[in-house]
Write a protein that holds these residues in place. Structure first.
Motif, PDB file in Angstrom:
ATOM      1  N   LEU A  51       0.818  -1.218   0.000  1.00  0.00           N
ATOM      2  CA  LEU A  51       0.000   0.000   0.000  1.00  0.00           C
ATOM      3  C   LEU A  51       0.848   1.262   0.000  1.00  0.00           C
ATOM      4  N   ILE A  52       2.136   1.116   0.219  1.00  0.00           N
ATOM      5  CA  ILE A  52       3.005   2.287   0.214  1.00  0.00           C
ATOM      6  C   ILE A  52       3.056   2.911  -1.180  1.00  0.00           C
ATOM      7  N   LEU A  53       3.042   2.099  -2.220  1.00  0.00           N
ATOM      8  CA  LEU A  53       3.094   2.648  -3.589  1.00  0.00           C
ATOM      9  C   LEU A  53       1.873   3.501  -3.932  1.00  0.00           C
ATOM     10  N   PRO A  54       0.638   3.032  -3.699  1.00  0.00           N
ATOM     11  CA  PRO A  54      -0.495   3.920  -3.967  1.00  0.00           C
ATOM     12  C   PRO A  54      -0.485   5.181  -3.103  1.00  0.00           C
ATOM     13  N   ALA A  55      -0.067   5.063  -1.850  1.00  0.00           N
ATOM     14  CA  ALA A  55       0.001   6.245  -0.983  1.00  0.00           C
ATOM     15  C   ALA A  55       1.030   7.231  -1.515  1.00  0.00           C
ATOM     16  N   ALA A  56       2.152   6.714  -1.991  1.00  0.00           N
ATOM     17  CA  ALA A  56       3.177   7.590  -2.565  1.00  0.00           C
ATOM     18  C   ALA A  56       2.662   8.253  -3.838  1.00  0.00           C
ATOM     19  N   SER A  57       1.953   7.505  -4.661  1.00  0.00           N
ATOM     20  CA  SER A  57       1.411   8.060  -5.899  1.00  0.00           C
ATOM     21  C   SER A  57       0.463   9.218  -5.610  1.00  0.00           C
ATOM     22  N   ILE A  58      -0.430   9.012  -4.659  1.00  0.00           N
ATOM     23  CA  ILE A  58      -1.392  10.060  -4.297  1.00  0.00           C
ATOM     24  C   ILE A  58      -0.651  11.275  -3.742  1.00  0.00           C
ATOM     25  N   SER A  59       0.319  11.038  -2.888  1.00  0.00           N
ATOM     26  CA  SER A  59       1.070  12.144  -2.286  1.00  0.00           C
ATOM     27  C   SER A  59       1.885  12.906  -3.317  1.00  0.00           C
ATOM     28  N   VAL A  60       2.515  12.186  -4.233  1.00  0.00           N
ATOM     29  CA  VAL A  60       3.324  12.837  -5.270  1.00  0.00           C
ATOM     30  C   VAL A  60       2.457  13.747  -6.129  1.00  0.00           C
ATOM     31  N   ARG A  61       1.317  13.264  -6.551  1.00  0.00           N
ATOM     32  CA  ARG A  61       0.447  14.088  -7.391  1.00  0.00           C
ATOM     33  C   ARG A  61      -0.105  15.290  -6.629  1.00  0.00           C
ATOM     34  N   ARG A  62      -0.360  15.115  -5.345  1.00  0.00           N
ATOM     35  CA  ARG A  62      -0.833  16.239  -4.531  1.00  0.00           C
ATOM     36  C   ARG A  62       0.277  17.273  -4.352  1.00  0.00           C
ATOM     37  N   LEU A  63       1.502  16.792  -4.133  1.00  0.00           N
ATOM     38  CA  LEU A  63       2.640  17.711  -4.045  1.00  0.00           C
ATOM     39  C   LEU A  63       2.831  18.455  -5.359  1.00  0.00           C
ATOM     40  N   HIS A  64       2.630  17.768  -6.465  1.00  0.00           N
ATOM     41  CA  HIS A  64       2.718  18.424  -7.776  1.00  0.00           C
ATOM     42  C   HIS A  64       1.700  19.554  -7.860  1.00  0.00           C
ATOM     43  N   ASP A  65       0.480  19.328  -7.354  1.00  0.00           N
ATOM     44  CA  ASP A  65      -0.537  20.375  -7.395  1.00  0.00           C
ATOM     45  C   ASP A  65      -0.116  21.582  -6.565  1.00  0.00           C
ATOM     46  N   MET A  66       0.662  21.331  -5.513  1.00  0.00           N
ATOM     47  CA  MET A  66       1.132  22.417  -4.659  1.00  0.00           C
ATOM     48  C   MET A  66       2.395  23.075  -5.207  1.00  0.00           C
ATOM     49  N   GLY A  67       2.919  22.547  -6.322  1.00  0.00           N
ATOM     50  CA  GLY A  67       4.106  23.126  -6.936  1.00  0.00           C
ATOM     51  C   GLY A  67       5.411  22.578  -6.390  1.00  0.00           C
ATOM     52  N   HIS A  68       5.367  21.485  -5.621  1.00  0.00           N
ATOM     53  CA  HIS A  68       6.561  20.896  -5.019  1.00  0.00           C
ATOM     54  C   HIS A  68       6.972  19.620  -5.750  1.00  0.00           C
ATOM     55  N   ALA A  73       7.618  13.249  -0.915  1.00  0.00           N
ATOM     56  CA  ALA A  73       6.770  12.141  -0.450  1.00  0.00           C
ATOM     57  C   ALA A  73       7.598  11.013   0.151  1.00  0.00           C
ATOM     58  N   LEU A  74       8.902  11.023  -0.071  1.00  0.00           N
ATOM     59  CA  LEU A  74       9.754   9.989   0.508  1.00  0.00           C
ATOM     60  C   LEU A  74       9.828  10.092   2.034  1.00  0.00           C
ATOM     61  N   VAL A  75       9.655  11.275   2.568  1.00  0.00           N
ATOM     62  CA  VAL A  75       9.782  11.465   4.016  1.00  0.00           C
ATOM     63  C   VAL A  75       8.800  10.567   4.778  1.00  0.00           C
ATOM     64  N   PRO A  76       7.489  10.668   4.537  1.00  0.00           N
ATOM     65  CA  PRO A  76       6.587   9.792   5.292  1.00  0.00           C
ATOM     66  C   PRO A  76       6.623   8.344   4.820  1.00  0.00           C
ATOM     67  N   MET A  77       6.984   8.111   3.567  1.00  0.00           N
ATOM     68  CA  MET A  77       7.025   6.738   3.068  1.00  0.00           C
ATOM     69  C   MET A  77       8.118   5.927   3.763  1.00  0.00           C
ATOM     70  N   VAL A  78       9.253   6.540   4.000  1.00  0.00           N
ATOM     71  CA  VAL A  78      10.335   5.860   4.719  1.00  0.00           C
ATOM     72  C   VAL A  78       9.883   5.566   6.150  1.00  0.00           C
ATOM     73  N   GLY A  79       9.221   6.520   6.766  1.00  0.00           N
ATOM     74  CA  GLY A  79       8.711   6.307   8.116  1.00  0.00           C
ATOM     75  C   GLY A  79       7.665   5.211   8.172  1.00  0.00           C
ATOM     76  N   ALA A  80       6.763   5.181   7.187  1.00  0.00           N
ATOM     77  CA  ALA A  80       5.738   4.140   7.156  1.00  0.00           C
ATOM     78  C   ALA A  80       6.364   2.764   6.968  1.00  0.00           C
ATOM     79  N   ALA A  81       7.322   2.670   6.072  1.00  0.00           N
ATOM     80  CA  ALA A  81       7.999   1.389   5.854  1.00  0.00           C
ATOM     81  C   ALA A  81       8.732   0.945   7.116  1.00  0.00           C
ATOM     82  N   ALA A  82       9.384   1.883   7.784  1.00  0.00           N
ATOM     83  CA  ALA A  82      10.114   1.538   9.010  1.00  0.00           C
ATOM     84  C   ALA A  82       9.156   1.057  10.092  1.00  0.00           C
TER      85      ALA A  82
END
Length: 149
Positions: A51-68, A73-82
């Motif tokens: 489920l980390i991949l879909p969460a990353a996909s959603i976060s990446v696209r949302r960050l894109h909308d914010m101009g980032h 998105a790696l920050v919370p994904m690494v934490g979630a995996a850990a």
């Protein structure tokens, strides 16, 4: 509003931008899936990693909308995996020696897990509540104006 037929794009597309409402729909689906998988020992942990991949996909696209950059998105994904790995390791420990070791590490690990949860919560709230860039940006057209999911 979000077209239910477009779940594949919502969960697995890495290109373009994503509206806040669509972000929250995707995150709600992932949270429910995570809760359901939590009831399955071992297999649930392995599926939770997927489920980390879909969460990353959603976060990446949302960050894109914010101009980032989507790399944020790696920050919370690494934490979630850990946290998933830590939960899996402690779930598989057994015997009296493992119990003593687990008790010795319980305090520091709880602190680490708490910090991971706080960072992930802050990230989700930031990406889900901050408004996107109005008009086109380097990641694509404004999804509010273009009718893009």
């Amino acid at each position: 509003m979000f077209d239910p037929a477009d779940w594949r794009s919502l969960l697995f597309s890495w290109e373009g931008r994503l509206r806040r409402s669509h972000f929250w729909c995707g995150m709600a689906v992932l949270v429910v899936a995570q809760l359901l998988l939590g009831w399955l020992p071992f297999v649930g942990d392995l599926l939770a990693l997927a489920l980390i991949l879909p969460a990353a996909s959603i976060s990446v696209r949302r960050l894109h909308d914010m101009g980032h950059s989507g790399r944020l998105a790696l920050v919370p994904m690494v934490g979630a995996a850990a946290s998933i790995v830590i939960g899996f390791v402690f779930g598989t420990l057994s015997g009296p020696v493992a119990a003593i070791g687990a008790l010795a590490l319980a305090g520091p690990l709880m602190l680490v897990m708490g910090l991971i949860v706080l960072v992930n919560l802050a990230f989700v709230l930031w990406t889900g509540l901050a408004s996107g860039v109005e008009g086109d940006n380097r990641f694509g057209p404004d999804p509010r104006q273009a009718g893009i999911p």
